[in-house]
Design a protein around this motif. Structure first.
Motif, mmCIF file in Angstrom:
data_model
loop_
_atom_site.group_PDB
_atom_site.id
_atom_site.type_symbol
_atom_site.label_atom_id
_atom_site.label_comp_id
_atom_site.label_asym_id
_atom_site.label_seq_id
_atom_site.Cartn_x
_atom_site.Cartn_y
_atom_site.Cartn_z
ATOM 1 N N GLY A 1 0.676 -1.233 -0.064
ATOM 2 C CA GLY A 1 -0.098 -0.007 -0.053
ATOM 3 C C GLY A 1 0.787 1.252 0.179
ATOM 4 N N PHE A 2 2.073 0.917 -0.156
ATOM 5 C CA PHE A 2 2.900 2.217 -0.110
ATOM 6 C C PHE A 2 2.896 2.911 -1.407
ATOM 7 N N ALA A 3 2.968 4.397 -1.391
ATOM 8 C CA ALA A 3 3.285 5.038 -2.827
ATOM 9 C C ALA A 3 4.799 5.272 -3.057
ATOM 10 N N GLN A 4 4.980 5.486 -4.201
ATOM 11 C CA GLN A 4 6.341 5.503 -4.812
ATOM 12 C C GLN A 4 6.490 7.149 -5.013
ATOM 13 N N PHE A 5 7.549 7.707 -4.491
ATOM 14 C CA PHE A 5 7.902 9.216 -4.742
ATOM 15 C C PHE A 5 9.319 9.359 -5.619
ATOM 16 N N ARG A 6 9.369 10.185 -6.387
ATOM 17 C CA ARG A 6 10.487 10.426 -7.279
ATOM 18 C C ARG A 6 10.980 11.651 -7.234
ATOM 19 N N SER A 7 12.386 11.766 -7.212
ATOM 20 C CA SER A 7 12.992 13.159 -7.428
ATOM 21 C C SER A 7 14.251 12.889 -8.434
ATOM 22 N N SER A 8 14.965 13.919 -8.944
ATOM 23 C CA SER A 8 15.932 13.878 -9.763
ATOM 24 C C SER A 8 17.201 13.181 -9.079
ATOM 25 N N GLN A 9 17.174 12.912 -7.737
ATOM 26 C CA GLN A 9 18.262 12.259 -7.121
ATOM 27 C C GLN A 9 18.159 11.048 -6.534
ATOM 28 N N CYS A 10 16.779 10.670 -6.084
ATOM 29 C CA CYS A 10 16.542 9.494 -5.678
ATOM 30 C C CYS A 10 14.871 9.117 -5.509
ATOM 31 N N THR A 11 14.774 7.860 -5.253
ATOM 32 C CA THR A 11 13.461 7.371 -5.032
ATOM 33 C C THR A 11 13.042 6.870 -3.728
ATOM 34 N N PHE A 12 11.912 6.866 -3.328
ATOM 35 C CA PHE A 12 11.458 6.375 -1.952
ATOM 36 C C PHE A 12 10.201 6.031 -2.033
ATOM 37 N N GLU A 13 9.959 4.961 -1.053
ATOM 38 C CA GLU A 13 8.515 4.667 -0.923
ATOM 39 C C GLU A 13 8.052 5.105 0.476
ATOM 40 N N SER A 14 6.618 5.355 0.563
ATOM 41 C CA SER A 14 6.348 5.863 1.931
ATOM 42 C C SER A 14 4.832 5.722 2.057
ATOM 43 N N GLY A 15 4.287 5.395 3.237
ATOM 44 C CA GLY A 15 2.986 5.038 3.541
ATOM 45 C C GLY A 15 2.861 5.307 5.070
ATOM 46 N N GLN A 16 1.380 5.212 5.431
ATOM 47 C CA GLN A 16 1.281 5.229 6.728
ATOM 48 C C GLN A 16 1.414 3.862 7.531
ATOM 49 N N LEU A 17 1.765 4.190 8.813
ATOM 50 C CA LEU A 17 2.024 2.919 9.594
ATOM 51 C C LEU A 17 0.912 1.909 9.638
ATOM 52 N N ALA A 18 1.145 0.681 9.131
ATOM 53 C CA ALA A 18 0.272 -0.164 8.954
ATOM 54 C C ALA A 18 -0.635 -0.625 10.234
ATOM 55 N N ALA B 1 3.328 14.299 10.736
ATOM 56 C CA ALA B 1 4.051 13.276 10.231
ATOM 57 C C ALA B 1 4.040 13.057 8.626
ATOM 58 N N GLN B 2 2.497 13.207 8.113
ATOM 59 C CA GLN B 2 2.296 13.121 6.835
ATOM 60 C C GLN B 2 3.255 14.018 5.975
ATOM 61 N N ARG B 3 3.245 15.441 6.403
ATOM 62 C CA ARG B 3 3.969 16.467 5.864
ATOM 63 C C ARG B 3 5.618 15.987 5.959
ATOM 64 N N TYR B 4 5.845 15.993 7.169
ATOM 65 C CA TYR B 4 7.395 15.671 7.282
ATOM 66 C C TYR B 4 7.697 14.443 6.388
ATOM 67 N N ARG B 5 7.138 13.585 6.323
ATOM 68 C CA ARG B 5 7.722 12.192 5.644
ATOM 69 C C ARG B 5 7.930 12.630 4.059
#
Length: 445
Positions: free
Chosen positions: A391-408, A435-439
């Motif tokens: 259920g995590f979403a993927q986020f991309r930038s020019s430098q890296c990629t990360f997955e993030s989601g709410q704590l199950a 937390a949702q903004r900081y992540r």
């Protein structure tokens, strides 16, 4: 004092066996000097009425009241008065215990570091005992603030009773005159009584100021700085207090209504100590088993306490990261800072934490309103088995990629997990009301 008056005054003190060695400080009512009692062979402090108040009968009465009030008090955390009189030149003064050490105000001015809860409790415990002693003696200090707390070698001490109030004693303040230091005054102290005199102080107003000092140590922000002057003189909005460490304690300690505050200074400190959080946990699943929502929610609650109590880590000079935490610091220097005990992202304080389960190392960082922990699992495979990302979403930038989601399993959105790529051996848990903004703004790339 003019030079001639000063010479006469010091000559009088010498006749009493007191050799003045230098000025320690000054305030609205008087000047304090360090002196040597040559008869008893000890250092003392001498407080003399301020030169601009010589001949002022009202000021002299207040000064005498301070002297008499302090002379009756016997408490290990209250500076003791030895003797007092008026010099032949008409200068009221008294001799009191010399307490070496800086004031808390000076200590706060010397650093921008936040104090952890435990250190706040340890520093202020003697002052809490002193305030509760005053309450039992029907004495209200009326000007509790960092400048009146001395950090002596044997513990903090309370001093400067220049505007103290004694129940059933005649007040010598002017009609309608506000007495105290504005930024530490309780809201009721801005409302004159029906008789037009300055408001009647109570131990609750001292306890209010005491709570503000603790809050300032924890956040390095004075509550008065978070609102307008108009709001400060009226019912104070609770918005800021909802985002501070141990917010549940500060929802009560500086309540607008005195009856809603803690009954004593010690009761407040006890509540603050109970609010001290435990370490942050990055949630893992046991191999071969599904994670249970109830377990996750319980662990998330621990993370919430950490976010609310930011600043629990021991206050110490930053040490260069070493040992198993070094790879975390190398991967995320902007996130955890240059060294243990130093400043991380968003003004947090970071230190090594005990790794759990498959973790090789963990660094926890806390601050007002946010907390996060960075865990090193050693490999992407270990991380994937410990922290699933359904259920995590993927986020991309020019430098890296990360997955993030709410704590199950969490019942609120105050917890989030961030799984950076290509640094795929690490996982980050973020906790706090935002937390949702900081992540999404973690410096992980």
């Amino acid at each position: 004092m003019r030079q001639g008056e000063w010479d006469d005054f010091t000559r009088h003190l010498r006749s009493r066996g007191l050799e003045v060695e230098g000025e320690l400080g000054r305030g609205g009512m008087g000047v304090v000097f360090k002196a040597r009692d040559t008869t008893l062979g000890r250092d003392v402090a001498v407080k003399a009425i301020a030169a601009n108040l010589h001949g002022d009968a009202r000021a002299a009465a207040r000064f005498t009241t301070e002297m008499q009030t302090m002379a009756k008090l016997r408490h290990g955390s209250i500076v003791q008065v030895y003797q007092g009189e008026v010099s032949p030149g008409g200068v009221p003064y008294f001799v009191m215990e010399y307490a070496p050490g800086p004031t808390l105000a000076a200590a706060l001015a010397a650093t921008t570091e936040r104090y952890p809860i435990q250190q706040v409790v340890e520093i202020l415990a003697p002052i809490a005992d002193a305030l509760d002693y005053l309450r039992r003696r029907a004495v209200v200090h009326r000007d509790v603030k960092p400048a009146n707390i001395i950090l002596g070698p044997h513990g903090a001490m309370l001093t400067d009773f220049g505007i103290s109030h004694i129940s059933d004693a005649s007040r010598v303040t002017q009609e309608g005159h506000l007495v105290g230091t504005m930024r530490y005054m309780a809201p009721e102290m801005f409302r004159p009584g029906d008789d037009g005199l300055a408001p009647e102080p109570t131990p609750a107003s001292d306890n209010y100021a005491f709570a503000l000092i603790a809050l300032e140590m924890l956040t390095r922000t004075q509550l008065a700085q978070t609102m307008s002057d108009v709001a400060w003189r009226g019912p104070r909005p609770p918005d800021y207090l909802e985002r501070v460490p141990a917010s549940e304690v500060f929802a009560r300690a500086p309540a607008n209504e005195p009856a809603k505050r803690h009954p004593s200074a010690r009761a407040f400190l006890d509540a603050l100590e109970r609010a001290r959080p435990t370490s942050t946990r990055v949630i893992e699943a046991e191999p071969g088993r599904k994670r249970r929502p109830a377990t996750l929610i319980a662990a998330a609650a621990g993370a919430a306490l950490l976010a609310a109590g930011g600043g629990w880590l021991a206050l110490r000079p930053a040490l260069e990261w070493a040992g198993p935490e070094a790879p975390i610091a190398a991967a995320f220097p902007q996130l955890v800072g240059a060294g243990e005990g130093g400043e991380g992202a968003w003004g947090t304080t970071c230190a090594a934490s005990e790794p759990e389960g498959a973790q090789r190392a963990k660094v926890s960082c806390t601050g007002p309103g946010v907390a996060f922990a960075v865990a090193d699992y050693g490999s992407a495979e270990q991380r994937a088995s410990a922290v699933p990302t359904e259920g995590f979403a993927q986020f991309r930038s020019s430098q890296c990629t990360f997955e993030s989601g709410q704590l199950a399993g969490a019942s609120t959105d105050s917890y989030a997990v961030v799984m950076p790529q290509p640094r795929d051996r690490f996982a980050i848990l973020v906790a706090g009301p935002e937390a949702q903004r900081y992540r999404l703004s973690l410096p992980v790339c």
